[in-house]
Write a protein that holds these residues in place. Structure first.
Motif, PDB file in Angstrom:
ATOM      1  N   GLY A  56       0.824  -1.217   0.000  1.00 28.04           N
ATOM      2  CA  GLY A  56       0.000   0.000   0.000  1.00 28.04           C
ATOM      3  C   GLY A  56       0.851   1.257   0.000  1.00 28.04           C
ATOM      4  N   LEU A  57       2.022   1.181  -0.609  1.00 25.45           N
ATOM      5  CA  LEU A  57       2.897   2.357  -0.659  1.00 25.45           C
ATOM      6  C   LEU A  57       2.762   3.075  -1.991  1.00 25.45           C
ATOM      7  CD1 LEU A  57       6.206   1.101   0.993  1.00 25.45           C
ATOM      8  CD2 LEU A  57       4.138   2.045   2.022  1.00 25.45           C
ATOM      9  N   GLU A  58       2.832   4.399  -1.933  1.00 26.16           N
ATOM     10  CA  GLU A  58       2.837   5.165  -3.178  1.00 26.16           C
ATOM     11  C   GLU A  58       4.233   5.107  -3.791  1.00 26.16           C
ATOM     12  OE1 GLU A  58       0.369   8.502  -3.509  1.00 26.16           O
ATOM     13  OE2 GLU A  58       1.930   9.762  -4.403  1.00 26.16           O
ATOM     14  N   TYR A  59       4.285   4.950  -5.101  1.00 24.21           N
ATOM     15  CA  TYR A  59       5.581   4.985  -5.764  1.00 24.21           C
ATOM     16  C   TYR A  59       5.452   5.688  -7.110  1.00 24.21           C
ATOM     17  CZ  TYR A  59       3.556   0.861  -8.065  1.00 24.21           C
ATOM     18  OH  TYR A  59       2.723   0.017  -8.744  1.00 24.21           O
ATOM     19  N   HIS A  60       6.546   6.264  -7.557  1.00 21.20           N
ATOM     20  CA  HIS A  60       6.591   6.940  -8.852  1.00 21.20           C
ATOM     21  C   HIS A  60       7.899   6.603  -9.530  1.00 21.20           C
ATOM     22  CE1 HIS A  60       3.214   9.618  -7.885  1.00 21.20           C
ATOM     23  NE2 HIS A  60       3.714   9.624  -6.658  1.00 21.20           N
ATOM     24  N   GLU A  61       7.842   6.461 -10.842  1.00 16.70           N
ATOM     25  CA  GLU A  61       9.104   6.346 -11.582  1.00 16.70           C
ATOM     26  C   GLU A  61       9.627   7.752 -11.829  1.00 16.70           C
ATOM     27  OE1 GLU A  61       9.216   3.955 -15.121  1.00 16.70           O
ATOM     28  OE2 GLU A  61       8.040   2.370 -14.167  1.00 16.70           O
ATOM     29  N   LEU A  62      10.862   7.959 -11.481  1.00 19.29           N
ATOM     30  CA  LEU A  62      11.442   9.291 -11.637  1.00 19.29           C
ATOM     31  C   LEU A  62      11.710   9.558 -13.124  1.00 19.29           C
ATOM     32  CD1 LEU A  62      12.485  11.689  -9.978  1.00 19.29           C
ATOM     33  CD2 LEU A  62      14.710  10.543  -9.881  1.00 19.29           C
ATOM     34  N   SER A  63      11.358  10.752 -13.569  1.00 21.26           N
ATOM     35  CA  SER A  63      11.724  11.148 -14.940  1.00 21.26           C
ATOM     36  C   SER A  63      11.983  12.648 -14.940  1.00 21.26           C
ATOM     37  CB  SER A  63      10.603  10.799 -15.919  1.00 21.26           C
ATOM     38  OG  SER A  63       9.581  11.761 -15.795  1.00 21.26           O
ATOM     39  N   ASP A  64      12.588  13.124 -16.012  1.00 20.37           N
ATOM     40  CA  ASP A  64      12.919  14.552 -16.108  1.00 20.37           C
ATOM     41  C   ASP A  64      11.678  15.453 -16.057  1.00 20.37           C
ATOM     42  OD1 ASP A  64      15.553  14.023 -16.409  1.00 20.37           O
ATOM     43  OD2 ASP A  64      15.623  14.314 -18.578  1.00 20.37           O
ATOM     44  N   ASP A  65      10.528  14.883 -16.474  1.00 21.13           N
ATOM     45  CA  ASP A  65       9.337  15.709 -16.739  1.00 21.13           C
ATOM     46  C   ASP A  65       8.878  16.540 -15.554  1.00 21.13           C
ATOM     47  OD1 ASP A  65       9.489  14.382 -19.010  1.00 21.13           O
ATOM     48  OD2 ASP A  65       7.777  13.022 -18.656  1.00 21.13           O
ATOM     49  N   LYS A  88      15.221   4.358 -12.698  1.00 21.22           N
ATOM     50  CA  LYS A  88      15.743   3.424 -13.708  1.00 21.22           C
ATOM     51  C   LYS A  88      17.116   3.897 -14.180  1.00 21.22           C
ATOM     52  CE  LYS A  88      11.474   2.067 -16.053  1.00 21.22           C
ATOM     53  NZ  LYS A  88      10.691   2.280 -17.261  1.00 21.22           N
ATOM     54  N   ARG A  89      17.943   2.951 -14.606  1.00 22.25           N
ATOM     55  CA  ARG A  89      19.181   3.334 -15.293  1.00 22.25           C
ATOM     56  C   ARG A  89      18.792   4.213 -16.480  1.00 22.25           C
ATOM     57  NH1 ARG A  89      24.322   1.412 -15.667  1.00 22.25           N
ATOM     58  NH2 ARG A  89      23.924  -0.317 -14.281  1.00 22.25           N
ATOM     59  N   GLY A  90      19.466   5.340 -16.651  1.00 27.90           N
ATOM     60  CA  GLY A  90      19.125   6.241 -17.747  1.00 27.90           C
ATOM     61  C   GLY A  90      17.808   6.963 -17.517  1.00 27.90           C
ATOM     62  N   TRP A  91      17.403   7.172 -16.275  1.00 27.80           N
ATOM     63  CA  TRP A  91      16.110   7.806 -15.970  1.00 27.80           C
ATOM     64  C   TRP A  91      16.027   9.217 -16.541  1.00 27.80           C
ATOM     65  CZ3 TRP A  91      15.607  12.334 -13.040  1.00 27.80           C
ATOM     66  CH2 TRP A  91      16.763  12.750 -12.365  1.00 27.80           C
ATOM     67  N   SER A  92      17.187   9.835 -16.643  1.00 33.60           N
ATOM     68  CA  SER A  92      17.184  11.204 -17.122  1.00 33.60           C
ATOM     69  C   SER A  92      17.819  11.251 -18.511  1.00 33.60           C
ATOM     70  CB  SER A  92      17.991  12.063 -16.163  1.00 33.60           C
ATOM     71  OG  SER A  92      18.424  13.209 -16.836  1.00 33.60           O
ATOM     72  N   ASN A  93      17.210  12.068 -19.395  1.00 32.92           N
ATOM     73  CA  ASN A  93      17.759  12.185 -20.754  1.00 32.92           C
ATOM     74  C   ASN A  93      19.188  12.694 -20.739  1.00 32.92           C
ATOM     75  OD1 ASN A  93      15.375  11.383 -21.870  1.00 32.92           O
ATOM     76  ND2 ASN A  93      14.529  13.461 -21.877  1.00 32.92           N
ATOM     77  N   THR A  94      19.507  13.446 -19.701  1.00 28.60           N
ATOM     78  CA  THR A  94      20.845  14.048 -19.680  1.00 28.60           C
ATOM     79  C   THR A  94      21.818  13.218 -18.857  1.00 28.60           C
ATOM     80  OG1 THR A  94      20.216  15.379 -17.798  1.00 28.60           O
ATOM     81  CG2 THR A  94      20.017  16.399 -19.956  1.00 28.60           C
ATOM     82  N   GLU A  95      21.382  12.045 -18.436  1.00 30.25           N
ATOM     83  CA  GLU A  95      22.280  11.257 -17.585  1.00 30.25           C
ATOM     84  C   GLU A  95      23.491  10.772 -18.376  1.00 30.25           C
ATOM     85  OE1 GLU A  95      22.309   7.863 -14.173  1.00 30.25           O
ATOM     86  OE2 GLU A  95      20.638   7.920 -15.553  1.00 30.25           O
ATOM     87  N   VAL A  96      24.646  10.997 -17.800  1.00 25.10           N
ATOM     88  CA  VAL A  96      25.874  10.464 -18.385  1.00 25.10           C
ATOM     89  C   VAL A  96      26.326   9.385 -17.419  1.00 25.10           C
ATOM     90  CG1 VAL A  96      28.181  11.052 -19.199  1.00 25.10           C
ATOM     91  CG2 VAL A  96      26.420  12.833 -19.036  1.00 25.10           C
ATOM     92  N   LEU A  97      26.371   8.152 -17.882  1.00 30.56           N
ATOM     93  CA  LEU A  97      26.767   7.089 -16.948  1.00 30.56           C
ATOM     94  C   LEU A  97      28.280   6.997 -16.887  1.00 30.56           C
ATOM     95  CD1 LEU A  97      24.046   4.431 -17.504  1.00 30.56           C
ATOM     96  CD2 LEU A  97      24.610   5.583 -15.382  1.00 30.56           C
ATOM     97  N   LYS A  98      28.832   7.951 -16.145  1.00 28.23           N
ATOM     98  CA  LYS A  98      30.291   7.945 -15.985  1.00 28.23           C
ATOM     99  C   LYS A  98      30.703   6.735 -15.180  1.00 28.23           C
ATOM    100  CE  LYS A  98      30.737  12.891 -15.247  1.00 28.23           C
ATOM    101  NZ  LYS A  98      31.113  13.860 -14.266  1.00 28.23           N
ATOM    102  N   ASP A  99      31.805   6.162 -15.565  1.00 29.12           N
ATOM    103  CA  ASP A  99      32.346   5.077 -14.760  1.00 29.12           C
ATOM    104  C   ASP A  99      33.256   5.735 -13.734  1.00 29.12           C
ATOM    105  OD1 ASP A  99      33.003   2.679 -13.771  1.00 29.12           O
ATOM    106  OD2 ASP A  99      34.391   2.131 -15.376  1.00 29.12           O
ATOM    107  N   VAL A 100      32.658   6.110 -12.611  1.00 35.15           N
ATOM    108  CA  VAL A 100      33.397   6.966 -11.695  1.00 35.15           C
ATOM    109  C   VAL A 100      33.583   6.261 -10.357  1.00 35.15           C
ATOM    110  CG1 VAL A 100      31.302   8.097 -10.882  1.00 35.15           C
ATOM    111  CG2 VAL A 100      33.446   9.301 -10.727  1.00 35.15           C
ATOM    112  N   SER A 101      34.733   6.448  -9.765  1.00 39.31           N
ATOM    113  CA  SER A 101      34.950   5.929  -8.424  1.00 39.31           C
ATOM    114  C   SER A 101      34.690   7.046  -7.438  1.00 39.31           C
ATOM    115  CB  SER A 101      36.388   5.452  -8.268  1.00 39.31           C
ATOM    116  OG  SER A 101      36.646   5.245  -6.904  1.00 39.31           O
TER     117      SER A 101
END
Ligand SMILES: Cc1ncc(C[n+]2csc(CCOP(=O)(O)OP(=O)(O)O)c2C)c(N)n1
Length: 404
Positions: A136-145, A170-183
């Protein structure tokens, strides 16, 4: 709690910065969680914001306990984790956070959603939304909108229901997401990874912290709790563990400065640590069982390394699952006091009688912790004390008591 581990800068990701701003607009001032790569920008912002108290956990159920403790102290927590970890935490979400109506917003990655082909996430991905629906929890998928509107909706749900709300990322949730391989590990700390602490030195140092007050006048659970409550003042925040212990304390010593952790088995001490870190002015005592601690033994690492001087952890060890059918636990071979001392608890008291209990509680209330009081008791005692009031009632009562 500190941010030194991720001094590499990965800030400047606009949509993540907007998430952060929206969280803060809704009052978020505490963060806990466990990493998932997709959350790196959120974690960066949460850990580098000096207005946010950050206290990472070592497993996801523990973060639910930590956040509940922070909520009880008046904080507004955010929790970050992978959805696999959220599923692992279902009992703690339901039996502790929801039962207490002590909500936090949960930022959970949505691994195993359609398009994510990692084999290990397929089943957990497919049951993520059905599980949240069932809770019974509210949830939303995050997006840029509509970042800010979505987060406001989450907080509205939390205010109305007292339950947590979940932002699925989600992976790539944002259009501007850069999946840097960062430590996120700071360069100056990297070398230390190759030179771990000398284990023999750690033991020598730990032994010097152990103070032995045992005199052989061993008690059972109820007599030992009686002697504790003769000296614990009502200005201390007291958390007690799942099972008969909380029932006995409720029946005999109920008071608004006490919170009974009836449902989050294993989380009592980290609820206490989350509270203590948030309210450094309040002497904080967690009364734990040996089996409860063993089910989340990493809590000794969390509590000890957090270094909260106002925190005392009492472990009442009857070497059994006393509240069940007294099945043997492995507490005596776990060497709880030595592990606590190695994990940076400052003083470790060994006690077995009323004299030792009372002396160690008095000595530990001087803000010189985190301290451990390790109490050996006999099996036995009343098996059927009254059940505590509903957890949301004691949670609200406790929170109000300490907000004055
Ligand atoms: C997740 C979960 N698993 C199991 C239980 C059942 N349970 C209730 S109390 C308890 C044992 C508590 O033992 P301990 O912490 O040593 O305290 P004692 O009862 O001996 O005082 C267990 C296993 C539970 N409540 N929650």
């Amino acid at each position: 709690m500190s941010s030194e581990f991720n001094s590499l800068s990965i800030s400047g990701h606009d949509p993540s910065d907007e998430v952060h701003k929206s969280l803060k607009k809704n009052g978020v001032n505490f963060a806990t969680g466990l990493p998932c790569g997709i959350l790196r920008y959120f974690m960066h912002n949460l850990t580098n914001d000096s207005e946010i108290l950050h206290m990472p956990g070592l497993n996801e159920p523990e973060t639910i306990g930590i956040a509940t403790g922070a909520w009880l102290a008046g904080k507004t927590p955010a929790i970050y984790m992978q959805n696999s970890g959220m599923l692992k935490s279902v009992n703690d979400i339901a039996g502790l956070m929801m039962a207490s109506k002590a909500p936090s917003i949960i930022l959970a990655t949505y691994r195993g959603c359609s398009g994510d082909n990692a084999t290990q996430h397929q089943i957990t991905g497919s049951i993520t939304k059905p599980t949240l629906d069932a809770l019974g929890l509210e949830y939303h998928e995050l997006s840029d909108d509509n970042i800010s509107g979505t987060i406001d909706d989450c907080f509205n749900f939390m205010d109305e229901s007292g339950f947590p709300a979940v932002l699925l990322v989600k992976r790539g949730w944002s259009n501007t997401e850069v999946l840097k391989d960062v430590s996120l590990y700071a360069e100056e700390l990297r070398d230390e990874l190759n030179y771990p602490v000398d284990p023999t030195l750690a033991v020598d140092n730990a032994l010097s912290k152990i103070i032995d007050y045992r005199d052989g006048n061993i008690l059972d659970r109820d007599r030992s709790l009686d002697s504790m409550f003769e000296v614990i003042g009502r200005d201390s925040a007291v958390f007690s563990s799942t099972g008969i212990m909380s029932r006995y304390i409720f029946e005999n010593f109920d008071s608004p400065n006490q919170f009974y952790n009836c449902g989050g088995f294993g989380q009592t001490s980290v609820i206490g640590s989350g509270f203590a870190a948030s309210r450094k002015d309040v002497n904080t005592i967690a009364i734990d069982g040996d089996s409860s601690l063993l089910t989340n033994f990493g809590a000794l690492v969390t509590n000890g390394n957090l270094g909260t001087s106002n925190f005392t952890h009492i472990v009442v060890d009857n070497a059994a699952y006393g509240s069940c059918s007294e099945e043997k636990s492995l507490s005596l071979s776990a060497n709880i006091p030595l592990v606590a001392a190695i994990q940076d608890y400052k003083n470790v008291f060994l006690v077995d009688s009323a004299v030792g209990i009372q002396k160690s509680i008095e000595l530990s209330s001087n803000f010189n912790g985190p301290n451990l009081i390790y109490l050996n008791i006999k099996l036995g005692g009343p098996r059927n004390p009254k059940r505590p009031l509903d957890m949301d009632i004691t949670a609200r009562r406790f929170k109000e008591y300490f907000s004055q």
